[in-house]
Design a protein around this motif. Structure first.
Motif, short mmCIF file in Angstrom:
data_model
loop_
_atom_site.label_atom_id
_atom_site.label_comp_id
_atom_site.label_asym_id
_atom_site.label_seq_id
_atom_site.Cartn_x
_atom_site.Cartn_y
_atom_site.Cartn_z
N GLY A 20 24.57 30.21 17.98
CA GLY A 20 23.71 29.22 18.00
C GLY A 20 23.39 28.62 16.86
N ASN A 21 22.98 29.57 15.83
CA ASN A 21 22.69 29.29 14.42
C ASN A 21 23.87 28.62 13.74
N VAL A 22 25.13 28.92 13.96
CA VAL A 22 26.27 28.11 13.50
C VAL A 22 26.45 26.90 14.20
N ALA A 23 26.11 26.74 15.28
CA ALA A 23 26.21 25.29 16.01
C ALA A 23 25.07 24.36 15.47
N TYR A 24 24.05 25.03 15.39
CA TYR A 24 22.65 24.11 14.73
C TYR A 24 23.28 23.65 13.43
N GLN A 25 23.74 24.52 12.42
CA GLN A 25 24.03 24.49 11.08
C GLN A 25 25.03 23.27 11.01
N ALA A 42 19.21 32.26 26.54
CA ALA A 42 19.24 33.81 26.41
C ALA A 42 20.65 34.52 26.54
N ASP A 43 21.62 33.96 26.52
CA ASP A 43 22.99 34.27 26.24
C ASP A 43 23.72 34.02 25.10
N ILE A 44 22.96 33.63 24.43
CA ILE A 44 23.79 33.11 22.98
C ILE A 44 24.12 34.48 22.24
N ALA A 45 25.30 34.56 21.90
CA ALA A 45 25.90 35.84 21.35
C ALA A 45 25.85 35.92 19.74
N LEU A 46 26.03 36.92 19.29
CA LEU A 46 26.26 37.29 17.70
C LEU A 46 27.60 36.72 17.30
N THR A 47 27.82 36.18 15.79
CA THR A 47 29.01 36.00 15.33
C THR A 47 29.40 37.46 14.78
N PRO A 77 14.78 40.11 25.31
CA PRO A 77 15.91 40.38 26.16
C PRO A 77 17.07 39.58 25.92
N TYR A 78 17.01 38.62 25.18
CA TYR A 78 18.11 37.57 24.68
C TYR A 78 19.33 38.53 24.27
N VAL A 79 20.45 38.35 24.41
CA VAL A 79 21.51 39.01 24.10
C VAL A 79 21.83 39.31 22.67
#
Length: 236
Positions: A20-25, A42-47, A77-79
């Motif tokens: 999500g961070n990458v997408a926003y950037q 809640a399901d957004i994963a780590l890069t 609780p978020y992934v």
């Protein structure tokens, strides 16, 4: 002041870099109205970088003196938050159960979720106007939360810790808004003070710490990224 003074120490970590961070950037500075994120928040994963940052955090934990290591670990609780805590603890020479608490979830955006600032202005101009009028601290998007709402649920969490975790060294893996509002509560800040602090983004996998000092929690470090050297850029 938030009722957390019975704790020996409190350490907050923002999750590692997420997709999500990458997408926003990737849409910053463009005319895009949406971030392009398709998952639930809640399901957004780590890069891969986020996982490397979490491992670096774990090595930092492993290097702490025994009397500074966490004795209680909580996570949103978020992934992306749970995985940050899990990967970090895999690097540490001690065992700690991760307790998930929904009060540590990220601030809910309601109808504005997934929209860029441009998207909010174009699709919900009345909300953009209302946000400007009320200010970031008090504005609540329809179906979402204000910073005051976030402070309210965090007060209940810290009240429970005051009662049930006295003397513990608590580590929390969560989100940037959780870190900022925790500082607002623990340090008894004003609206103006916390909004000034919030202008500096909380970096991914950064560490913010408070330690017991004469019956109160005193600040040790805030938004510290020294442990991330070589683990990839710390994203805002």
């Amino acid at each position: 002041m938030a009722r957390v003074n019975a704790l020996q120490s409190l350490t907050l970590v923002r999750h590692g870099e997420s997709t999500g961070n990458v997408a926003y950037q990737s849409v910053q500075g463009t005319a895009a109205e949406e971030s392009g994120i398709t998952e639930r928040d809640a399901d957004i994963a780590l890069t891969a970088t986020g996982r490397a940052q979490a491992a670096a955090l774990g090595r930092w934990l492993a290097a702490l003196p025994a009397d500074e290591r966490p004795t209680l670990v909580l996570a949103s609780p978020y992934v992306r938050a749970v995985d940050t805590a899990r990967i970090a603890l895999e690097q540490a020479p001690f065992e700690a159960e991760i307790r998930v608490d929904e009060r540590l979830r990220d601030r809910e955006q309601g109808i504005l979720e997934g929209l860029t600032p441009t998207g909010v202005r174009r699709r919900h101009p009345e909300e953009a106007d209302r946000a400007r009028r009320l200010g970031k601290f008090y504005y609540r998007p329809p179906g979402g939360e204000s910073w005051c709402d976030l402070a309210l649920r965090l007060r209940t969490l810290y009240r429970d810790l005051q009662q049930d975790a006295a003397g513990e060294r608590v580590l929390i893996a969560a989100h940037d808004a959780i870190v900022v509002v925790t500082r607002y509560l623990v340090e008894d800040l004003s609206e103006r003070e916390v909004l000034e602090i919030e202008k500096t983004p909380i970096a991914n996998c950064s560490v913010s710490r408070w330690r017991q000092d004469g019956g109160r929690l005193a600040a040790v470090t805030y938004n510290d990224c020294a442990h991330l050297t070589g683990a990839g850029a710390a994203s805002a």
